[in-house]
Design a protein around this motif. Sequence first.
Motif, PDB file in Angstrom:
ATOM      1  N   UNK A 188      -8.040  27.458  24.715  1.00 54.88           N
ATOM      2  CA  UNK A 188      -7.475  26.578  23.756  1.00 54.88           C
ATOM      3  C   UNK A 188      -6.200  25.704  24.380  1.00 54.88           C
ATOM      4  N   UNK A 189      -5.954  24.719  23.456  1.00 55.36           N
ATOM      5  CA  UNK A 189      -5.030  23.597  23.732  1.00 55.36           C
ATOM      6  C   UNK A 189      -3.733  24.094  24.301  1.00 55.36           C
ATOM      7  N   UNK A 190      -3.419  25.303  23.666  1.00 53.42           N
ATOM      8  CA  UNK A 190      -1.969  25.854  24.068  1.00 53.42           C
ATOM      9  C   UNK A 190      -1.898  26.215  25.483  1.00 53.42           C
ATOM     10  N   UNK A 191      -3.214  26.299  26.024  1.00 49.01           N
ATOM     11  CA  UNK A 191      -3.026  26.890  27.442  1.00 49.01           C
ATOM     12  C   UNK A 191      -2.519  25.749  28.337  1.00 49.01           C
ATOM     13  N   UNK A 192      -2.503  24.563  28.129  1.00 49.13           N
ATOM     14  CA  UNK A 192      -2.052  23.406  28.835  1.00 49.13           C
ATOM     15  C   UNK A 192      -0.435  23.616  28.739  1.00 49.13           C
ATOM     16  N   UNK A 193       0.257  24.158  27.980  1.00 45.20           N
ATOM     17  CA  UNK A 193       1.742  24.560  28.189  1.00 45.20           C
ATOM     18  C   UNK A 193       1.851  25.933  28.588  1.00 45.20           C
ATOM     19  N   UNK A 194       1.033  26.562  29.094  1.00 47.37           N
ATOM     20  CA  UNK A 194       1.291  27.832  29.797  1.00 47.37           C
ATOM     21  C   UNK A 194       2.524  27.858  30.653  1.00 47.37           C
ATOM     22  N   UNK A 195       3.373  28.765  30.634  1.00 47.05           N
ATOM     23  CA  UNK A 195       4.473  28.529  31.486  1.00 47.05           C
ATOM     24  C   UNK A 195       5.624  27.460  31.195  1.00 47.05           C
ATOM     25  N   UNK A 196       5.332  27.234  29.763  1.00 50.27           N
ATOM     26  CA  UNK A 196       6.554  26.131  29.499  1.00 50.27           C
ATOM     27  C   UNK A 196       7.701  26.705  29.510  1.00 50.27           C
ATOM     28  N   UNK A 197       8.186  28.072  29.043  1.00 52.10           N
ATOM     29  CA  UNK A 197       9.546  28.356  28.941  1.00 52.10           C
ATOM     30  C   UNK A 197       9.761  28.684  30.285  1.00 52.10           C
ATOM     31  N   UNK A 198       9.268  29.393  31.283  1.00 52.92           N
ATOM     32  CA  UNK A 198       9.645  29.662  32.460  1.00 52.92           C
ATOM     33  C   UNK A 198       9.755  28.465  33.200  1.00 52.92           C
ATOM     34  N   UNK A 199       9.112  27.478  32.956  1.00 56.60           N
ATOM     35  CA  UNK A 199       9.244  26.147  33.743  1.00 56.60           C
ATOM     36  C   UNK A 199      10.666  25.373  33.286  1.00 56.60           C
ATOM     37  N   UNK A 200      10.702  25.567  31.988  1.00 53.95           N
ATOM     38  CA  UNK A 200      11.895  25.115  31.380  1.00 53.95           C
ATOM     39  C   UNK A 200      13.229  25.895  31.942  1.00 53.95           C
ATOM     40  N   UNK A 201      12.932  27.310  31.922  1.00 51.47           N
ATOM     41  CA  UNK A 201      13.992  28.205  32.352  1.00 51.47           C
ATOM     42  C   UNK A 201      14.417  27.800  33.642  1.00 51.47           C
ATOM     43  N   UNK A 202      13.408  27.379  34.546  1.00 50.90           N
ATOM     44  CA  UNK A 202      13.599  27.148  36.008  1.00 50.90           C
ATOM     45  C   UNK A 202      14.306  26.067  36.472  1.00 50.90           C
ATOM     46  N   UNK A 203      13.595  24.533  35.647  1.00 53.79           N
ATOM     47  CA  UNK A 203      13.988  23.362  35.887  1.00 53.79           C
ATOM     48  C   UNK A 203      15.632  23.118  35.324  1.00 53.79           C
ATOM     49  N   UNK A 204      16.000  23.931  34.271  1.00 53.81           N
ATOM     50  CA  UNK A 204      17.201  23.607  33.813  1.00 53.81           C
ATOM     51  C   UNK A 204      18.565  24.208  34.715  1.00 53.81           C
ATOM     52  N   UNK A 205      18.120  25.496  35.221  1.00 54.67           N
ATOM     53  CA  UNK A 205      19.182  26.136  36.454  1.00 54.67           C
ATOM     54  C   UNK A 205      19.001  25.223  37.671  1.00 54.67           C
ATOM     55  N   UNK A 206      17.444  24.731  37.901  1.00 57.07           N
ATOM     56  CA  UNK A 206      17.264  24.128  39.410  1.00 57.07           C
ATOM     57  C   UNK A 206      17.997  22.766  39.185  1.00 57.07           C
ATOM     58  N   UNK A 207      18.009  22.135  37.858  1.00 54.32           N
ATOM     59  CA  UNK A 207      18.495  20.769  37.899  1.00 54.32           C
ATOM     60  C   UNK A 207      20.209  20.997  38.061  1.00 54.32           C
ATOM     61  N   UNK A 208      20.571  21.969  37.389  1.00 54.93           N
ATOM     62  CA  UNK A 208      22.005  22.250  37.302  1.00 54.93           C
ATOM     63  C   UNK A 208      22.589  22.387  38.825  1.00 54.93           C
ATOM     64  N   UNK A 209      22.013  23.261  39.536  1.00 58.14           N
ATOM     65  CA  UNK A 209      22.338  23.764  40.781  1.00 58.14           C
ATOM     66  C   UNK A 209      22.195  22.596  41.632  1.00 58.14           C
ATOM     67  N   UNK A 210      21.060  21.590  41.826  1.00 68.38           N
ATOM     68  CA  UNK A 210      20.745  20.735  42.647  1.00 68.38           C
ATOM     69  C   UNK A 210      21.720  19.466  42.246  1.00 68.38           C
ATOM     70  N   UNK A 211      21.928  18.993  40.997  1.00 65.32           N
ATOM     71  CA  UNK A 211      22.889  17.932  40.713  1.00 65.32           C
ATOM     72  C   UNK A 211      24.209  18.280  41.036  1.00 65.32           C
ATOM     73  N   UNK A 212      24.688  19.294  40.470  1.00 63.44           N
ATOM     74  CA  UNK A 212      26.230  19.640  40.797  1.00 63.44           C
ATOM     75  C   UNK A 212      26.348  19.823  42.146  1.00 63.44           C
ATOM     76  N   UNK A 213      25.520  20.452  43.105  1.00 58.83           N
ATOM     77  CA  UNK A 213      25.602  20.434  44.253  1.00 58.83           C
ATOM     78  C   UNK A 213      25.736  19.315  45.134  1.00 58.83           C
ATOM     79  N   UNK A 214      24.616  18.437  44.644  1.00 59.66           N
ATOM     80  CA  UNK A 214      24.496  17.182  45.345  1.00 59.66           C
ATOM     81  C   UNK A 214      25.626  16.374  45.106  1.00 59.66           C
TER      82      UNK A 214
END
Length: 301
Positions: free
Chosen positions: A263-289
Amino acid sequence: MAQQQSQPRSNAVNKIALASLSAMVAETTTFPIDITKTRLQLHGISLSTTRRVSAFQVAADIVRNEGVTGLHKGLSPALIRHIFYTPIRTVGYEQLRHAFLSDDSQPLSLPSKALIGGFSGVIAQVVASPADLVKVRMQADGQKVNPRYTTPLNALHKIINTEGFFGLWRGVFPNIQRAFLVNMGELACYDHAKTFIIHNKIANDNIYAHTLASMMSGLTATTISCPADVVKTRMMNQGISEEGKLKYRNSYDCVVKTVRFEGIRALWKGFFPTWARLGPWQFVFWVSYEKFRLIVGLPSF
């Protein structure tokens, strides 16, 4: 004159070193979410069942079957990847941004920033693709009774022996597509959002502005890049079968088969864990940088 010429070179070296350091801090912090996302995206092609599972169930299975350390399987190649990937894309974006600024100091438009960010991401991903391949393979290995690889060096050796040197760039084209989309959303959105926040006096150029901008860029990057991320993960994880065939011929074939069977929704598999990772990742990276740049006397990104 010599001192003036050495100053930009010194600044560039500092930016590269700080970008690598900040990226490794962010990667280590958020890696358990990344491996959960990868396993979730591979669910349905590596298991005999097609039942739906949540990110929480996937993470719980990892801990139950592999222990807590299973949540960091593949971290070494991920850190190696960021030694090259993040400095190239961030410093490259900054250099190109300054190069395209007009003489009247008019800020670049969002589409211009998006193109610069996408181009910087493509160059960085081509360089870092072998480390990314090893990371994905080692993350996926945790599901196997007999893992294919024991260490990153062992993975590199086996991939070259069985798939050739250019096998290290398997999945590079969907990887490039994803890198273009991610950095188009991430770098351009962070840059534009931070400028908007500061210009409209929502916050000064401080941790509050950096946090808001990183949240906006994380959501944007996830939304537009998740389908390419799913395709990239599946293309990179597949190996050559005993018959010498591949499950997916190319990115388009992977998209068609994924949509047809899951199904087409499979193309967004892992959306929420991806978002849950990118949010903290970006926060830690940009604030640190941004903080590291301030400490060594460099201007804000």
